[in-house]
Design a protein around this motif. Sequence first.
Motif, PDB file in Angstrom:
ATOM      1  N   PHE A  73     -34.411  -4.596 -26.522  1.00  0.00           N
ATOM      2  CA  PHE A  73     -33.624  -5.630 -25.867  1.00  0.00           C
ATOM      3  C   PHE A  73     -32.198  -5.114 -25.686  1.00  0.00           C
ATOM      4  O   PHE A  73     -31.625  -4.538 -26.612  1.00  0.00           O
ATOM      5  N   LEU A  74     -31.642  -5.319 -24.528  1.00  0.00           N
ATOM      6  CA  LEU A  74     -30.276  -4.906 -24.248  1.00  0.00           C
ATOM      7  C   LEU A  74     -29.442  -6.122 -23.895  1.00  0.00           C
ATOM      8  O   LEU A  74     -29.795  -6.883 -22.998  1.00  0.00           O
ATOM      9  N   ALA A  75     -28.324  -6.315 -24.603  1.00  0.00           N
ATOM     10  CA  ALA A  75     -27.412  -7.418 -24.332  1.00  0.00           C
ATOM     11  C   ALA A  75     -26.040  -6.834 -24.004  1.00  0.00           C
ATOM     12  O   ALA A  75     -25.477  -6.087 -24.807  1.00  0.00           O
ATOM     13  N   ILE A  76     -25.501  -7.185 -22.831  1.00  0.00           N
ATOM     14  CA  ILE A  76     -24.226  -6.644 -22.368  1.00  0.00           C
ATOM     15  C   ILE A  76     -23.197  -7.770 -22.335  1.00  0.00           C
ATOM     16  O   ILE A  76     -23.413  -8.806 -21.705  1.00  0.00           O
ATOM     17  N   SER A  77     -22.076  -7.566 -23.000  1.00  0.00           N
ATOM     18  CA  SER A  77     -21.077  -8.622 -23.156  1.00  0.00           C
ATOM     19  C   SER A  77     -20.129  -8.706 -21.970  1.00  0.00           C
ATOM     20  O   SER A  77     -20.145  -7.877 -21.062  1.00  0.00           O
ATOM     21  N   GLY A  78     -19.257  -9.725 -22.042  1.00  0.00           N
ATOM     22  CA  GLY A  78     -18.170  -9.834 -21.092  1.00  0.00           C
ATOM     23  C   GLY A  78     -17.052  -8.878 -21.475  1.00  0.00           C
ATOM     24  O   GLY A  78     -17.163  -8.122 -22.437  1.00  0.00           O
ATOM     25  N   GLY A  79     -15.935  -8.928 -20.706  1.00  0.00           N
ATOM     26  CA  GLY A  79     -14.823  -8.042 -21.033  1.00  0.00           C
ATOM     27  C   GLY A  79     -13.984  -7.624 -19.847  1.00  0.00           C
ATOM     28  O   GLY A  79     -13.120  -6.765 -19.966  1.00  0.00           O
ATOM     29  N   GLY A  80     -14.242  -8.206 -18.660  1.00  0.00           N
ATOM     30  CA  GLY A  80     -13.431  -7.872 -17.494  1.00  0.00           C
ATOM     31  C   GLY A  80     -13.501  -6.403 -17.139  1.00  0.00           C
ATOM     32  O   GLY A  80     -14.579  -5.804 -17.079  1.00  0.00           O
ATOM     33  N   ALA A  81     -12.332  -5.782 -16.943  1.00  0.00           N
ATOM     34  CA  ALA A  81     -12.268  -4.369 -16.563  1.00  0.00           C
ATOM     35  C   ALA A  81     -12.864  -3.460 -17.626  1.00  0.00           C
ATOM     36  O   ALA A  81     -13.288  -2.334 -17.327  1.00  0.00           O
ATOM     37  N   ASN A  82     -12.929  -3.944 -18.868  1.00  0.00           N
ATOM     38  CA  ASN A  82     -13.537  -3.155 -19.941  1.00  0.00           C
ATOM     39  C   ASN A  82     -15.022  -2.916 -19.715  1.00  0.00           C
ATOM     40  O   ASN A  82     -15.642  -2.131 -20.431  1.00  0.00           O
ATOM     41  N   GLY A  83     -15.595  -3.594 -18.727  1.00  0.00           N
ATOM     42  CA  GLY A  83     -16.988  -3.353 -18.376  1.00  0.00           C
ATOM     43  C   GLY A  83     -17.219  -1.909 -17.985  1.00  0.00           C
ATOM     44  O   GLY A  83     -18.357  -1.416 -18.028  1.00  0.00           O
ATOM     45  N   ALA A  84     -16.147  -1.208 -17.628  1.00  0.00           N
ATOM     46  CA  ALA A  84     -16.256   0.216 -17.293  1.00  0.00           C
ATOM     47  C   ALA A  84     -16.780   1.006 -18.496  1.00  0.00           C
ATOM     48  O   ALA A  84     -17.494   2.006 -18.335  1.00  0.00           O
ATOM     49  N   PHE A  85     -16.430   0.557 -19.697  1.00  0.00           N
ATOM     50  CA  PHE A  85     -16.929   1.213 -20.911  1.00  0.00           C
ATOM     51  C   PHE A  85     -18.443   1.091 -20.994  1.00  0.00           C
ATOM     52  O   PHE A  85     -19.150   2.073 -21.216  1.00  0.00           O
ATOM     53  N   GLY A  86     -18.946  -0.132 -20.816  1.00  0.00           N
ATOM     54  CA  GLY A  86     -20.389  -0.348 -20.886  1.00  0.00           C
ATOM     55  C   GLY A  86     -21.133   0.403 -19.800  1.00  0.00           C
ATOM     56  O   GLY A  86     -22.211   0.961 -20.036  1.00  0.00           O
ATOM     57  N   ALA A  87     -20.567   0.425 -18.593  1.00  0.00           N
ATOM     58  CA  ALA A  87     -21.195   1.151 -17.490  1.00  0.00           C
ATOM     59  C   ALA A  87     -21.275   2.635 -17.817  1.00  0.00           C
ATOM     60  O   ALA A  87     -22.311   3.290 -17.598  1.00  0.00           O
ATOM     61  N   GLY A  88     -20.177   3.180 -18.350  1.00  0.00           N
ATOM     62  CA  GLY A  88     -20.170   4.589 -18.716  1.00  0.00           C
ATOM     63  C   GLY A  88     -21.142   4.896 -19.838  1.00  0.00           C
ATOM     64  O   GLY A  88     -21.826   5.924 -19.826  1.00  0.00           O
ATOM     65  N   PHE A  89     -21.232   3.984 -20.813  1.00  0.00           N
ATOM     66  CA  PHE A  89     -22.147   4.190 -21.938  1.00  0.00           C
ATOM     67  C   PHE A  89     -23.596   4.249 -21.449  1.00  0.00           C
ATOM     68  O   PHE A  89     -24.369   5.105 -21.882  1.00  0.00           O
ATOM     69  N   GLU A 355      -3.337   0.683 -18.957  1.00  0.00           N
ATOM     70  CA  GLU A 355      -3.457   0.094 -17.634  1.00  0.00           C
ATOM     71  C   GLU A 355      -2.103  -0.338 -17.075  1.00  0.00           C
ATOM     72  O   GLU A 355      -1.195  -0.712 -17.825  1.00  0.00           O
ATOM     73  N   THR A 356      -1.992  -0.291 -15.757  1.00  0.00           N
ATOM     74  CA  THR A 356      -0.774  -0.735 -15.071  1.00  0.00           C
ATOM     75  C   THR A 356      -1.023  -1.999 -14.258  1.00  0.00           C
ATOM     76  O   THR A 356      -0.106  -2.528 -13.640  1.00  0.00           O
ATOM     77  N   GLU A 357      -2.279  -2.443 -14.223  1.00  0.00           N
ATOM     78  CA  GLU A 357      -2.637  -3.693 -13.564  1.00  0.00           C
ATOM     79  C   GLU A 357      -3.916  -4.206 -14.198  1.00  0.00           C
ATOM     80  O   GLU A 357      -4.523  -3.524 -15.033  1.00  0.00           O
ATOM     81  N   MET A 358      -4.321  -5.406 -13.835  1.00  0.00           N
ATOM     82  CA  MET A 358      -5.471  -6.039 -14.483  1.00  0.00           C
ATOM     83  C   MET A 358      -6.739  -5.187 -14.343  1.00  0.00           C
ATOM     84  O   MET A 358      -7.482  -4.992 -15.300  1.00  0.00           O
ATOM     85  N   PHE A 359      -7.001  -4.681 -13.142  1.00  0.00           N
ATOM     86  CA  PHE A 359      -8.124  -3.774 -12.902  1.00  0.00           C
ATOM     87  C   PHE A 359      -7.538  -2.465 -12.380  1.00  0.00           C
ATOM     88  O   PHE A 359      -7.387  -2.266 -11.178  1.00  0.00           O
ATOM     89  N   ASP A 360      -7.204  -1.594 -13.308  1.00  0.00           N
ATOM     90  CA  ASP A 360      -6.561  -0.322 -13.002  1.00  0.00           C
ATOM     91  C   ASP A 360      -7.638   0.759 -12.882  1.00  0.00           C
ATOM     92  O   ASP A 360      -8.326   1.065 -13.861  1.00  0.00           O
ATOM     93  N   PRO A 361      -7.815   1.364 -11.701  1.00  0.00           N
ATOM     94  CA  PRO A 361      -8.888   2.345 -11.526  1.00  0.00           C
ATOM     95  C   PRO A 361      -8.777   3.545 -12.466  1.00  0.00           C
ATOM     96  O   PRO A 361      -9.798   4.043 -12.954  1.00  0.00           O
ATOM     97  N   GLN A 362      -7.557   4.009 -12.737  1.00  0.00           N
ATOM     98  CA  GLN A 362      -7.398   5.145 -13.643  1.00  0.00           C
ATOM     99  C   GLN A 362      -7.808   4.780 -15.070  1.00  0.00           C
ATOM    100  O   GLN A 362      -8.458   5.564 -15.771  1.00  0.00           O
ATOM    101  N   GLU A 363      -7.432   3.580 -15.491  1.00  0.00           N
ATOM    102  CA  GLU A 363      -7.812   3.117 -16.819  1.00  0.00           C
ATOM    103  C   GLU A 363      -9.321   2.911 -16.912  1.00  0.00           C
ATOM    104  O   GLU A 363      -9.949   3.243 -17.940  1.00  0.00           O
ATOM    105  N   MET A 364      -9.922   2.390 -15.863  1.00  0.00           N
ATOM    106  CA  MET A 364     -11.366   2.160 -15.863  1.00  0.00           C
ATOM    107  C   MET A 364     -12.134   3.480 -15.859  1.00  0.00           C
ATOM    108  O   MET A 364     -13.200   3.590 -16.465  1.00  0.00           O
ATOM    109  N   ILE A 365     -11.579   4.497 -15.213  1.00  0.00           N
ATOM    110  CA  ILE A 365     -12.192   5.827 -15.259  1.00  0.00           C
ATOM    111  C   ILE A 365     -12.152   6.361 -16.681  1.00  0.00           C
ATOM    112  O   ILE A 365     -13.126   6.942 -17.180  1.00  0.00           O
ATOM    113  N   ARG A 366     -11.016   6.164 -17.375  1.00  0.00           N
ATOM    114  CA  ARG A 366     -10.892   6.603 -18.769  1.00  0.00           C
ATOM    115  C   ARG A 366     -11.936   5.915 -19.644  1.00  0.00           C
ATOM    116  O   ARG A 366     -12.601   6.543 -20.480  1.00  0.00           O
TER     117      ARG A 366
END
Length: 400
Positions: A73-89, A355-366
């Motif tokens: 079973f896989l459960a994926i949480s909320g987290g806004g832009a932090n979803g980039a972490f889950g996607a990368g994982f 991050e420099t904004e709410m959804f910062d592409p550079q931060e999401m890449i990191r």
Amino acid sequence: MKKKIYIDKVLLNIGMAVLFWNITGCALPRNPVPVEKITEARIAGMPTNIRCWDFNCKPSLDQNSFASSDCSFLAISGGGANGAFGAGFLCGWSASGTRPNFRIVTGISTGALIAPLAFLSPKYDERLKTFYTTVRTRDIMRVQGLMGMGIGPLLFGESYASSQPLADMINQEIDKEVLKEVAEQYAKGRRLYIGTTNLDAQRLIIWDMGAIAASGNPDALNLFRKVMLASASIPGAFPPVYFNVETDGKKYDEMHVDGGTITEVFGYGSEFFEESAISGKMAAETCSIYVIRNGKLATETEQIPRKALKIISRSLDTLMKAHSWQDIYRLYFVAQRDKVGFNYVSIPDSYVAKETEMFDPQEMIRLFNLGFEMAKSGYKWNKIPVGLRGSEDSSRTWTP
């Protein structure tokens, strides 16, 4: 720092809106379901099995699911832009060659945007990566009103910003081919669930996305996308999503917002799953639940100044973190009760956001790269929530 300034600005505008609303008493018209009929409302033209109320949910798994998937079973949480972490994982997990073919996948908020692609197969990893590494705030939301501050919409509307950009992105991500594949996996016994909050009822609604995809209804694709948007619609920031429903032959609307309003993550619990739902087979197999928490679970100390907005912002952040702890504990204890393997991962405590904004592409890449490397290198899953005897959060000391 700029993210906190942005949040403070949103809170200021919300506060002003609440003040003026209390003075004027303005409200937009709607046609809500009568209170006594709320639990009886159904989506017009759709089968009744496409959704259920929190404590009444029991997945309709069948024998096919055992031949077509792992007992995972896989459960994926909320987290806004932090979803980039889950996607990368998830992408790193695929690269490691150890990612299971999950029997059940669930998502809340940003997790609802990840879940459908995670449910299908690693062939959608590139699309997942693009979604979480090439966007910025203007691609997700469009602030409207006086001087672009969102004041007008908050005073006389229902949100700080428009979610149309996010809706457009979901429409690109979820096409007819995705819907077709979800329906095919549903026929094999696998299940995909997304949670939204019915604000009138103050209850979680769990949507069976596979049942929607397999319904054959010509509006199935639109409904599928709409549920994803609703689950990610942060109250106040984004407008609620309305679903046309009917009961006793009369038509009404339901107001839905971010599923994270009620729970940050779901996927296995007494209110959702019973051993009898899979014909008692669970006890004979080694089953596991994997929880991806798109955020930090540990406390983050900070000296808070004596300013109302700072106090409000910090309190809301603390509330959401406490929410996450409770969700993780709940999943853990239910898994212990049923002898199901429990595993979770979160953003390492040592990670420092830039991050420099709410959804910062550079931060999401990191964040994406961080999650990718953690999973690809054979991350040691946390087996016991932090704070319980014997726990050891491997994400605290993880280094590439």
